[in-house]
Each structure stands twice: as C-alpha cells, then as structure tokens.
Motif scaffolding. Structure first.
Motif, PDB file in Angstrom:
ATOM      1  N   PRO A 189       0.830  -0.954  -0.186  1.00 22.72           N
ATOM      2  CA  PRO A 189       0.199  -0.021   0.121  1.00 22.72           C
ATOM      3  C   PRO A 189       0.612   1.228   0.180  1.00 22.72           C
ATOM      4  N   THR A 190       0.266   2.292  -0.337  1.00 23.59           N
ATOM      5  CA  THR A 190       0.815   3.767  -0.296  1.00 23.59           C
ATOM      6  C   THR A 190       1.017   4.143   0.888  1.00 23.59           C
ATOM      7  N   VAL A 191       2.316   4.702   1.249  1.00 19.71           N
ATOM      8  CA  VAL A 191       2.711   4.950   2.623  1.00 19.71           C
ATOM      9  C   VAL A 191       1.825   6.413   3.031  1.00 19.71           C
ATOM     10  N   ARG A 192       1.552   6.403   4.330  1.00 20.92           N
ATOM     11  CA  ARG A 192       1.055   7.437   4.956  1.00 20.92           C
ATOM     12  C   ARG A 192       1.728   8.327   5.490  1.00 20.92           C
ATOM     13  N   LEU A 193       1.913   9.314   5.311  1.00 19.38           N
ATOM     14  CA  LEU A 193       2.934  10.495   5.818  1.00 19.38           C
ATOM     15  C   LEU A 193       2.645  11.267   6.582  1.00 19.38           C
ATOM     16  N   SER A 194       3.469  11.605   7.566  1.00 18.15           N
ATOM     17  CA  SER A 194       3.264  12.379   8.753  1.00 18.15           C
ATOM     18  C   SER A 194       2.946  13.968   8.161  1.00 18.15           C
ATOM     19  N   GLY A 195       1.888  14.439   8.694  1.00 18.41           N
ATOM     20  CA  GLY A 195       1.483  15.812   8.124  1.00 18.41           C
ATOM     21  C   GLY A 195       0.692  15.721   7.014  1.00 18.41           C
ATOM     22  N   SER A 196       0.169  14.479   6.526  1.00 14.87           N
ATOM     23  CA  SER A 196      -0.765  14.477   5.393  1.00 14.87           C
ATOM     24  C   SER A 196      -2.282  13.952   5.874  1.00 14.87           C
ATOM     25  N   GLY A 197      -2.326  14.123   7.277  1.00 16.16           N
ATOM     26  CA  GLY A 197      -3.784  13.901   7.539  1.00 16.16           C
ATOM     27  C   GLY A 197      -3.909  12.371   8.118  1.00 16.16           C
ATOM     28  N   GLY A 198      -2.932  11.378   7.913  1.00 20.92           N
ATOM     29  CA  GLY A 198      -2.818  10.263   8.362  1.00 20.92           C
ATOM     30  C   GLY A 198      -3.088   9.873   9.807  1.00 20.92           C
ATOM     31  N   GLY A 218      22.792  21.198  -0.708  1.00 25.08           N
ATOM     32  CA  GLY A 218      23.545  21.812  -1.765  1.00 25.08           C
ATOM     33  C   GLY A 218      23.755  20.838  -2.761  1.00 25.08           C
ATOM     34  N   ARG A 219      22.813  19.758  -2.708  1.00 26.02           N
ATOM     35  CA  ARG A 219      22.780  18.724  -3.847  1.00 26.02           C
ATOM     36  C   ARG A 219      22.309  19.021  -5.042  1.00 26.02           C
ATOM     37  N   GLU A 220      22.680  18.266  -6.023  1.00 28.31           N
ATOM     38  CA  GLU A 220      22.017  18.589  -7.409  1.00 28.31           C
ATOM     39  C   GLU A 220      20.777  18.172  -7.782  1.00 28.31           C
ATOM     40  N   ASP A 221      20.052  18.650  -8.655  1.00 29.02           N
ATOM     41  CA  ASP A 221      18.441  18.199  -8.568  1.00 29.02           C
ATOM     42  C   ASP A 221      18.319  16.736  -9.180  1.00 29.02           C
ATOM     43  N   CYS A 222      19.547  16.134  -9.708  1.00 28.75           N
ATOM     44  CA  CYS A 222      19.409  14.727 -10.186  1.00 28.75           C
ATOM     45  C   CYS A 222      19.622  14.051  -8.851  1.00 28.75           C
ATOM     46  N   GLU A 223      20.450  14.420  -7.967  1.00 21.28           N
ATOM     47  CA  GLU A 223      20.645  13.609  -6.797  1.00 21.28           C
ATOM     48  C   GLU A 223      19.597  13.579  -5.829  1.00 21.28           C
ATOM     49  N   SER A 224      18.735  14.831  -5.789  1.00 21.55           N
ATOM     50  CA  SER A 224      17.776  14.928  -4.856  1.00 21.55           C
ATOM     51  C   SER A 224      16.497  14.050  -5.592  1.00 21.55           C
ATOM     52  N   SER A 225      16.511  14.040  -6.934  1.00 22.32           N
ATOM     53  CA  SER A 225      15.337  13.182  -7.459  1.00 22.32           C
ATOM     54  C   SER A 225      15.640  11.679  -7.081  1.00 22.32           C
ATOM     55  N   GLU A 226      16.817  11.275  -7.127  1.00 26.33           N
ATOM     56  CA  GLU A 226      17.222   9.696  -6.905  1.00 26.33           C
ATOM     57  C   GLU A 226      16.953   9.534  -5.448  1.00 26.33           C
ATOM     58  N   ALA A 227      17.196  10.531  -4.522  1.00 24.53           N
ATOM     59  CA  ALA A 227      16.996  10.149  -3.190  1.00 24.53           C
ATOM     60  C   ALA A 227      15.703   9.949  -2.929  1.00 24.53           C
ATOM     61  N   ASN A 228      14.677  10.828  -3.727  1.00 22.45           N
ATOM     62  CA  ASN A 228      13.278  10.813  -3.437  1.00 22.45           C
ATOM     63  C   ASN A 228      12.907   9.220  -3.862  1.00 22.45           C
ATOM     64  N   ILE A 229      13.389   9.002  -5.088  1.00 22.49           N
ATOM     65  CA  ILE A 229      13.143   7.612  -5.428  1.00 22.49           C
ATOM     66  C   ILE A 229      13.130   6.392  -4.282  1.00 22.49           C
ATOM     67  N   VAL A 230      14.631   6.504  -3.767  1.00 26.28           N
ATOM     68  CA  VAL A 230      14.944   5.675  -2.919  1.00 26.28           C
ATOM     69  C   VAL A 230      14.078   5.426  -1.729  1.00 26.28           C
ATOM     70  N   SER A 231      13.539   6.726  -1.358  1.00 27.84           N
ATOM     71  CA  SER A 231      12.672   6.958   0.015  1.00 27.84           C
ATOM     72  C   SER A 231      11.472   6.348  -0.471  1.00 27.84           C
ATOM     73  N   GLU A 232      10.916   6.429  -1.584  1.00 23.82           N
ATOM     74  CA  GLU A 232       9.347   5.732  -1.876  1.00 23.82           C
ATOM     75  C   GLU A 232       9.639   4.047  -1.884  1.00 23.82           C
ATOM     76  N   ASN A 233      10.942   3.582  -2.245  1.00 25.35           N
ATOM     77  CA  ASN A 233      10.900   2.278  -1.981  1.00 25.35           C
ATOM     78  C   ASN A 233      10.928   1.790  -0.700  1.00 25.35           C
ATOM     79  N   GLU A 234      11.688   2.665   0.249  1.00 28.41           N
ATOM     80  CA  GLU A 234      11.951   2.196   1.504  1.00 28.41           C
ATOM     81  C   GLU A 234      10.726   2.314   2.347  1.00 28.41           C
ATOM     82  N   ALA A 235       9.557   3.165   1.779  1.00 27.54           N
ATOM     83  CA  ALA A 235       8.468   3.472   2.329  1.00 27.54           C
ATOM     84  C   ALA A 235       7.235   2.402   2.283  1.00 27.54           C
ATOM     85  N   THR A 236       7.515   1.436   1.622  1.00 30.18           N
ATOM     86  CA  THR A 236       6.664   0.533   1.569  1.00 30.18           C
ATOM     87  C   THR A 236       6.101  -0.164   2.685  1.00 30.18           C
TER      88      THR A 236
END
Length: 754
Positions: free
Chosen positions: A10-19, A324-342
C-alpha cells in the motif's frame, strides 16, 4: 526471523498528510546495505543486526536505536551461512554452516574450531548463547537439546548435558531465556526450558489449542504462528489460530502453563510486537494495528484499529532537496525513499519486541507508540490516565499528557464523580511509585536493588485499588495499598505496573546458588527481568513469585510518570484557578476530592493547595463550611494555612480566630504574639509571651503599638511589664524613649484638665 508480511504494497501514509495512527515508524531507518551481503541476521542476545559477506561480517547495534549507527566488522572464512550469533561476552562468533556443523571464531586471536553433530541422522535446527551457569551455548537439534560449555584449556566446546526430545521446530528469545520445542503431527505439543542464571528450569509439557476445520485435514502449527513476548515482566506465548481466527495467550508458571484468553484477529497473516509493555497485533492483510494493554487481563483493545504510520519522510526529503545537492541527486534520493516507505512489504520481518527488518531494502525500523494520539482517541479519562501512568519509555511525555488532561477535565467542568476517579488514579499511581522507589527525578541509578516488585506473579484478575472515599467532614477510612512490601504483593495486581525497571535498567542482585532453586514454592511465574549476564538472580521465597530471566539491558534513569501533589498544585490547580471564571464551587469540590484521595493514601499535600481552598471558600463567603473544613482537619494545620485564615478572617471574625488558634496549636508562639498585638490585645500578648518564654519579640513592637493607640494607660502598662520582667530594660533606649513619651502624654493630659 519470522513473521512475513503481506505481498501487497500500500501507499505510505506520511506525517502531516492527515494520516491518523497510534503506532508509527520514524524515518530515516537504520540502513544496513553492504555490498556482497548474504542477508540480514538478528542476534537478540546482543541486540545486533548482522550482515555477512563472503569473508566478513558487519554488525550494527540496535540498542539504543540510531539511524546513524556505524557497523563493526570481523573477518570470517568463506562458506554457507544459515545463522550467525556473537557470544554474550562478544569474544566469539558462531556461524551455522550446515544442518550438522557450526563454526566458531575467537575474535581476538582469530583461532577457529567447529562442532559437528555426533550422528548424521540428526540435524541442527539452530543454536543460541546463554548466561546460564551450567553452559555457554545450546544446540537445538531434531533429537533434542545439547548444552555445551567452552573449555578455555582445550579451546573447544565440552558437552555438559543432553535432553532427548523429538523436535520439529523451536522458538527462543533471549529476553525471556525461554525456548519452546514443538513436536507431534500438528506441532502443537510443546516442551519448554528456561535457561536463567539460576539454572535450567523445565516447564511442564503442554498442548496449544487449535480449532478443527470443517474438512478432515488437520492444520499444522508453524514457527511463524508462535511468539514469545514479555509484558510487565510476565512471559507469554502468543499463538495464531487461523482456523478460529483467534490469537491465544498463554502465561508461563513453573508448574503450569495457563491459557489467559484469546483475542480476535481479522487477517490470516498476523505478527506481534511489544512496545513499552503494550501488545501490538499487526493485521497484515488488513494493514492495521490493534493495541492491547493486558496488564489487568483485559481483552479489550486500547483503541480502534488504525494503520501503521511512517513519520517525517516528507520532511526528510524536503531537507535533502534544499541542501547543496544537484537536482538529479535529490530526485534519486526521493525514489529510494519511496521504495523504503513500502508498508507491510513482502520482505518485512517483525522482530520481537519492537523492530521491523526489511530484508529487500536492507533497512531496520523501530516501532513507536504515539501516546498523544492514543490519549486523544478515548473519552474514558480515568482509563487513559491509568494507561499513561504505566508507560516507561516516554515518561516525560506521559506525564505532560496526564497534567494536560487533568487541567482540561476540570476546565470543561466534567462530572465531579468522573474527575474524582481521575484524581484517584493519579494519587494512587504516585503513592505506588513512592513505595516502589521509582519516583526519582533526574537521578542516575548506580545499582538497582533487587526488588520484590519486578513481576506480577498471580494469574488472578486485577484487584480494585481505587481509594476509599471519606466523608466531607470526616477522616479517611483505612486503605490498604496494593503495593505493600510483604508477600501479599505478589498475589494480586494493582492499577499500575509493578515492574518499574523491567525495560531499561540493569539489575545486579546478590548471587544465589543454583541448588537453592529447590526451596522455591512450586507455584512460580516464569518472569523476565533485567540483569547483567555475569550476575545471578536473587531468589525470592514467596508463593506465586516469578523466576527471573535476567535480561541484560542498558541502564537508564529510574523515572516515573507519577505526578506529585506539588506538581498537581503548580501545574493543574493553580492554572485552572487562574482560567476559571464564575462560581468557584466546582473547583472547590474537585480539590476536596483530590484531598480525599491523598488522605486515603496518606500522601502529604502541598500547603498552598489548602491555602487556595481557603481563598476560594472565602471568595464565595462560605465561612461556615470553611470552619468545618478546619475543625475536621480536612485542611491540614500549617503555618501557611493559619496565615491565610487570618488574612481571610478580616471579613469574618470567627475565621480569624481559627487562624489564631491554629498558630497556638502549632506552637508558633512568635507569630501568635505578633497577631495578638496587631489585634490590640497587648496585655494578653505579654502574658502569653511570658508564659511560653517568647523572647524573640522586640519590646519596641509592643511599645509602638501602645503608643499608636494614643492611650497613656496602655503605654504605662506595657512599660511597667517590661520593667518588671526583663532585667536591665530600664537602661535601654526603648525605655528611655517611651518613658519620655509617656511623660509628655501625661503632661498634655494634665494641661488639658486645667
């Protein structure tokens, strides 16, 4: 590791999202991603998470839990790895290579040796290290148990004892020191052994309940269906019955295993956690968690089922993207976080008591309770306060919530009877914590003493510890504390946990000869406590006393969420009095209920609370009731109370007299004399001062008061008194000054006559 989770993601429920949730895991997790890792292995004896590679093993400490923990590493040889554990003194590494062979390394010298099964027909199901004085390591085999001790001279394992049993699979936790061996066609027959510092204790053989399906097939119990948990120092076995859709609870005693009820389940996939003595039942398919507080043998959940929440992921990603990271690095970090958030992924494994291992992503989560959300989800204020008063991990938060709830319930003018029950809960909890010695503010415990309050040893239901009410004008009835120091304490339970240090404190009791175990009464609860692995347990010779499993944990401050009367005055009654408007009668009624509870428990109340009561009654001109409160000692005599009575008595002479009488009863002679002078009773004050030898009052005080009255006869009487009873007074400046003033007053009076 057991407790596989659902395959759906299922999709992760995030703090501050009303969960909304009562249980959460905190982002970021502990990451254990090592190149070439062969999997993750949890070592509950040392609270380590191991990640072996072909020639090295990396290990992370999980207590205290930190997402930034760095691993330690040790060299090992190549080969298959079925299981890996460090010895309790962390000198050896043991790796199970096959069903017949376990290899050992000495971490300092690098020396290695192996131990094989004596017969090829038997297989090693697993092993664990122990602090039992009879052995160092136990092999669990299909043919039973082998107990080995390490011989430092031969540098090999020496077989100490063998227990022959048919074993299909086993479950063991170091926290309980208890191993359960399953056997039989349905694997529902169990033999149990507890390997504590007192020796090896064999539990009676027992069978677990399993409902029969409609078909002729017989269900087989699996290791994933059994969980050994420790709650409030009691050891339970939790069994999943998927046919009946029930979760059976068994409690262990030395001479019996007693089923203690069943809990409903709503998913075919179940896992269990324990956080701060609260039982968490994960309904994996339904993707919700149900909380139970089984201290009082209640089978009702604490609150409604709610999902598991992942906190601070969005905040973490936001801070990462703003760095101070590059945009691509930030995007990659977000993708990893979504996988971890399952949540409840395929590779989730629940580690009792409070960890979740995600083998796919090589991460470890720690489970937390949201006490604030739990408190807000129930309208049963006394029950919520009882729950909060039993919490040990977040003492400060639990205490703050209790204080806030106490203020709110008064400001909202809830029924007095309900508020009285809440006051009973708080006062009884404080009284219990004082008697148990757990109410220590900010004091680091050097050594926790052996306590007879480590366990609740009786399987009976909880006793009612609500304080007996006393009449408005009477003294309290005798109230027997549920936390008395005698052996009766073990035969009943109270509203609050009797194990004040069971989670995070280290015990070092006196050593006991293992042979002394025979002297203990047979009706003993197999309990779990905390102790360093080298020390031995203090044996308690009382019936229904649990045996100690001596769990090694990190020592922390012995604090309690109990609220002292001083804190009730400063953080509840004072702010409430400032905010409440209108008739103060309701607040007076609540304070009286609090005084009743404190009196029942023989707890000393802050004198300023009595002062506040006097102020409220005087403000409402309830002087008659105020007088009865004083006469019947509902307001305990003190200097503060007496002074407030004198102050409030400016509008009521009888109240002021009560204040004067209280000063005299308390032998506050100096203050009594001062107030007599203030009221113009000079001669009475002088006689009292002479009778009780009050030499702390300056003569000038009397002389000034007599002069202020503009009565020469009074001034002459005061001068004559001091001249007669104070040697040398006639030579003082006070005598000379006021003698001259008296002559002037006399001359003036004589002049007016002519």
């Amino acid at each position: 590791m057991s407790g596989k989770a659902s395959s759906s993601q299922p999709t992760v429920r995030l703090s501050g999202s009303g969960g909304l949730s009562h249980v959460y895991i905190q982002y970021p997790p502990l990451r254990c991603n090592i190149s070439g890792s062969r999997g993750l292995f949890y070592d509950d004896g040392n609270k380590l998470l191991h990640s072996p590679t072909s020639d090295r093993v990396f290990s992370w400490k999980t207590v205290p839990f930190s997402s930034l923990a760095d691993p330690i590493s040790d060299l090992i040889s190549e080969g298959p790895i079925l299981s890996i554990r460090y010895s309790l003194d962390e000198k050896f590494i043991a790796v199970q290579r096959s069903n017949h062979d376990i290899q050992f390394w000495h971490r300092e010298t690098g020396e290695t040796f192996s131990q094989r099964c004596r017969s090829e027909s038997e297989s090693i199901l697993g092993f664990f290290w122990t602090d039992c004085p009879l052995c160092d390591i136990v092999f669990v085999k299909t043919s039973g148990l082998d107990f080995f001790a390490y011989n430092s001279e031969s540098k090999l394992l020496h077989l100490v004892e063998t227990r022959k049993l048919n074993v299909s699979w086993y479950v063991y936790t170091h926290e309980s020191r208890l191993v359960l061996l399953a056997s039989g066609m349905q694997c529902k027959t169990f033999n149990g052994f507890q390997l504590s510092s007192m020796g090896i204790i064999r539990l009676p053989r027992f069978e677990m309940a399993m409902a029969k399906p409609e078909a002729d097939s017989k269900p087989v119990l699996a290791a994933e269906d059994i969980f050994i948990i420790t709650v409030y120092g009691r050891i339970y076995c939790v069994q999943v019955d998927r046919v009946a859709m029930l979760l059976h609870l068994y409690r262990f005693y030395r001479d019996a295993v007693v089923q203690q009820g069943s809990l409903p389940i709503y998913s075919s996939r179940i896992s269990v956690s324990v956080v701060d003595n609260v039982l968490l039942v994960h309904q994996v398919d339904a993707k919700v968690v149900i909380l139970y507080d089984i201290f009082a043998d209640s089978q009702a959940p604490i609150s409604a089922p709610l999902p598991l929440l992942l906190r601070d992921l969005r905040r973490y990603n936001s801070s990462a993207s703003q760095s101070g990271r590059e945009d691509c690095e930030s995007s990659e970090a977000n993708i990893v976080s979504e996988n971890e958030a399952t949540i409840y992924g395929d590779d989730w494994t629940f580690l009792v008591p409070d960890l979740i291992c995600d083998a796919a992503n090589k991460i470890l989560w720690k489970i937390h309770l949201d006490l604030e959300a739990i408190s807000a989800s129930s309208s049963e204020m006394p029950s919520v306060l009882e729950f909060l008063q039993r919490r040990k991990l977040e003492v400060k938060k639990a205490k703050q919530l209790c204080l806030a709830m106490a203020r709110t319930v008064i400001l909202e003018r809830r029924p007095v009877a309900m508020v009285a029950r809440a006051m009973d809960v708080l006062v009884t909890s404080y009284s219990h914590s004082i008697k148990m010695g757990s109410y220590l503010k900010g004091i680091k415990s050097e050594k926790a003493l052996p306590s007879t309050a480590t366990y609740v040893g009786s399987p009976s239901s909880a006793a009612d510890t609500t304080a007996s009410r006393m009449g408005v004008l009477g003294r309290s009835a005798k109230h027997e504390s549920a936390a008395s120091a005698d052996s009766e304490h073990f035969n009943r339970t109270s509203t609050f946990s009797t194990s004040d240090t069971e989670e995070n404190a280290s015990f070092e009791p006196p050593k006991t000869n293992p042979s002394d175990i025979q002297s203990v009464d047979s009706r003993m609860d197999v309990g779990a406590n905390v102790q360093t692995s080298s020390s031995q347990h203090h044996l308690l010779g009382a019936s229904n006393t649990p045996l100690d499993a001596n769990v090694s944990e990190q020592q922390e401050e012995l604090t309690s969420p109990a609220i002292a009367p001083d804190e009730m005055y400063g953080f509840v009654f004072t702010p409430v009095e400032e905010e409440m408007v209108g008739d103060p009668s309701y607040l007076v009624a609540i304070i009286v209920e609090f005084l009743h509870s404190a009196n029942s428990e023989k707890i000393k109340v802050h004198p300023n609370l009595y002062v506040l009561t006097i102020q409220l009654l005087a403000r409402n001109e309830r002087y008659t009731e105020l007088g009865l409160f004083v006469i019947n000692k509902i307001l305990e005599p003190s200097k503060e109370v007496a002074l407030q009575l004198l102050e409030s008595g400016r509008q009521n002479i009888q109240t002021r007299k009560l204040g004067l009488d209280m000063l005299r009863q308390l032998s506050l002679h100096h203050d009594y004399v001062l107030f007599l002078v203030q009221d113009g009773y000079y001669l009475e004050a002088l006689r009292y001062a002479r009778k009780y030898k009050v030499n702390t009052v300056r003569p000038s005080l009397f002389l000034e008061a007599a002069y202020a009255s503009n009565d020469s006869q009074r001034l002459a009487a005061v001068l004559r008194f001091f001249s007669d009873f104070i040697p040398g007074f006639q030579n003082t400046s006070d005598h000379n000054t006021y003698y001259r003033i008296l002559n002037e007053m006399s001359s003036s009076i004589a002049g007016h006559c002519f």
